[in-house]
Design an enzyme around this catalytic site. Structure first.
Site, PDB file in Angstrom:
ATOM      1  N   ASP A 261       0.762  -1.481   0.184  1.00  0.00           N
ATOM      2  CA  ASP A 261      -0.051   0.027   0.076  1.00  0.00           C
ATOM      3  C   ASP A 261       0.945   1.159   0.042  1.00  0.00           C
ATOM      4  O   ASP A 261       2.040   1.237   0.040  1.00  0.00           O
ATOM      5  CB  ASP A 261      -0.890   0.018   1.169  1.00  0.00           C
ATOM      6  CG  ASP A 261      -2.316   0.532   0.736  1.00  0.00           C
ATOM      7  OD1 ASP A 261      -2.462   1.712   0.607  1.00  0.00           O
ATOM      8  OD2 ASP A 261      -3.391  -0.062   0.679  1.00  0.00           O
TER       9      ASP A 261
ATOM     10  N   HIS B 138      -2.631   3.080  -4.339  1.00  0.00           N
ATOM     11  CA  HIS B 138      -2.132   2.646  -3.147  1.00  0.00           C
ATOM     12  C   HIS B 138      -0.614   2.065  -3.384  1.00  0.00           C
ATOM     13  O   HIS B 138      -0.398   1.190  -2.926  1.00  0.00           O
ATOM     14  CB  HIS B 138      -2.993   1.371  -2.585  1.00  0.00           C
ATOM     15  CG  HIS B 138      -4.296   1.916  -2.104  1.00  0.00           C
ATOM     16  ND1 HIS B 138      -4.465   2.885  -0.896  1.00  0.00           N
ATOM     17  CD2 HIS B 138      -5.610   2.005  -2.544  1.00  0.00           C
ATOM     18  CE1 HIS B 138      -5.702   3.044  -0.626  1.00  0.00           C
ATOM     19  NE2 HIS B 138      -6.457   2.503  -1.632  1.00  0.00           N
TER      20      HIS B 138
ATOM     21  N   GLU C  31      -9.521   2.964  -5.578  1.00  0.00           N
ATOM     22  CA  GLU C  31      -9.334   4.130  -5.187  1.00  0.00           C
ATOM     23  C   GLU C  31      -8.008   4.804  -6.001  1.00  0.00           C
ATOM     24  O   GLU C  31      -6.951   5.030  -5.245  1.00  0.00           O
ATOM     25  CB  GLU C  31      -9.003   3.985  -3.685  1.00  0.00           C
ATOM     26  CG  GLU C  31     -10.212   3.789  -2.881  1.00  0.00           C
ATOM     27  CD  GLU C  31     -10.171   3.862  -1.559  1.00  0.00           C
ATOM     28  OE1 GLU C  31     -10.999   4.190  -0.625  1.00  0.00           O
ATOM     29  OE2 GLU C  31      -8.979   3.397  -0.982  1.00  0.00           O
TER      30      GLU C  31
END
Length: 455
Positions: A130, A201, A262
């Site tokens: 991440d 990420h 995302e």
């Protein structure tokens, strides 16, 4: 059924028998299913497969009482005379463990494998990378761990109002570590599914190799959605093809996670390129439901539906297999009550009872969709869980409720909480799990003054 299997028919009025060991016979039946018969002659297990035998042995352990879950000490000598016929409802009964935001040492991952086995869960999804850390040893690109596996600081609490801890955080797993975890899990009939998250990420990778990113920057010390994503150069796709080759060499699972969530402003082509590469390697890609928004999915892709169930329904109607993990029901980092005593309260209130009440099969499904609902998964994100003790508090006993949901028929048992308190919490005590008490956190489990962001 996990906490006290049912249906149960007691022989001779439920008398106790001396425990003399067991004999296992393989028979036809549902995958993972078994029949357990206890009498004066001993215990007979009829299982469909080796996983069914393991499930039966966990039930036998439950019947022996909490003392059977201790690592040492006097073991129980009697067991109820009974017959139990049992099998799982779903083939995917999973837990996502985020080891990227806060690293868990190998010994703790192995402990969680054991806890999954105790609860008859059979998938461990490891979120290995991440913005805040890269945990997978990639031998071709050593800077991923030399640079990307640690950060200078960490936000303590919600990013909108919290300060920094003032100390570095890091760690990573060698490939030998991960092979050990995979084998330890395999012996318990648990599949470990790795995830390397792209194209968002990815700040830890960009910190190590700046040419991968649209913008530079170090390993992130904050939480939330980071707008710094991977670029769309073919060289970046080649880099990640090499990374995923090493990942697939370490992890034999059919399904390989590639994230896809995302990623502001990204068109998804990198995800599709890596998905195709995973398929060429004989595996199946597994991504969060945002991957549905960037064009047709590569054939064989499995979708994790986390932003509600709508993405999963769409994916199944398009012919893709789905794992349900909607945040409002099974995000176990979310706060467990409205009380101000809840440590770092984030997200919506998700109580033990809420988790148990959840039905993984959406009412909108007709049963005629070309895709399959493989099952469900509880997600444990660790932005605010900086130790194994904090992970235990967030996960248990809600994970026990989830385990019963994905194992049992859809009908709910009104006596669940009573059974949990009387039978299962003593088992967790024996295992050393630092769960949240049903009445609220212990004083030492609270974190007064550390801000969260409740919704």
């Amino acid at each position: 059924m996990n906490l006290l299997p049912r249906p149960v028919s007691y022989v001779d009025g439920g008398r106790l028998c001396a425990y003399k060991g067991w004999e296992t016979v393989l028979v036809d039946g549902p995958a993972g299913g078994y029949r357990l018969l206890s009498s004066d002659d001993g215990v007979l297990i009829e299982a469909h497969d080796a996983a069914g035998e393991m499930n039966a042995l966990q039930t036998l352990r439950q019947l022996l009482g909490a003392q059977a879950f201790r690592a040492a000490g006097e073991k129980p000598a009697v067991i109820p005379a009974c017959e139990i016929v049992d099998h799982p409802r779903f083939e995917w009964r999973g837990v996502m463990l985020d080891v990227a935001r806060h690293f868990l040492p190998k010994r703790e991952v192995l402990r969680y494998v054991e806890l999954l086995s105790v609860h008859k869960l059979n998938v461990l999804h490891l979120h290995l990378t991440d913005d805040q850390g890269w945990r997978f040893e990639c031998r071709r690109y050593p800077k991923l761990t030399e640079v990307g596996s640690w950060r200078e600081d960490s936000r303590f609490g919600d990013r909108r109002s919290a300060g920094l801890k003032g100390r570095p955080h890091g760690g990573f797993y060698t490939q030998d570590d991960l092979r050990e975890i995979v084998e330890y899990a395999r012996q318990r009939h648990i599949t470990v599914i790795p995830e390397i998250d792209i194209p968002g990420h990815s700040q830890a990778a960009i910190a190590a190799y700046p040419e991968l990113g649209v913008h530079g920057g170090g390993v992130w010390t904050d939480w939330g959605v980071n707008e710094r994503v991977l670029n769309t150069e073919e060289s970046t796709a080649d880099f990640y093809r090499n990374v995923f080759d090493e990942l697939m060499d370490v992890f034999p699972s059919e399904i390989i996670g590639l994230g896809g969530d995302e990623a502001p402003g990204h068109d998804g082509e990198l995800v599709r390129a890596i998905a195709r590469h995973i398929v060429r390697g004989g595996r199946r890609p597994y991504g969060w439901d945002e991957i549905l928004e960037s064009g047709p999915l590569v054939e064989g892709t499995v979708v994790a539906s986390w932003r509600g169930v709508e993405g999963g329904i769409t994916a199944m109607r398009a012919g893709h297999d789905v794992v349900m993990c909607p945040e409002e029901h099974v995000y176990l980092d979310y706060r467990q009550s409205e009380s101000l005593d809840e440590p770092i309260p984030v997200g919506t209130v998700t109580t033990l009872e809420d988790v148990y009440a959840w039905e993984p099969v959406p009412a909108e499904l007709t049963g005629e969709e070309p895709g399959r609902l493989l099952g469900a998964q509880a997600n444990i994100w660790t932005e605010h869980l900086d130790s194994a003790r904090r992970v235990d508090y967030a996960a248990f006993p809600r994970l026990a409720a989830f385990a019963e949901v994905v194992w049992s028929p859809p009908e709910k048992d009104p006596g669940f909480v009573r059974r949990l308190a009387e039978h299962h919490l003593p088992r967790l005590d024996a295992l050393g799990v630092e769960y949240r008490p049903l009445s609220g956190p212990h004083p030492w489990q609270r974190l007064p003054g550390v801000p969260g962001f409740p919704r």
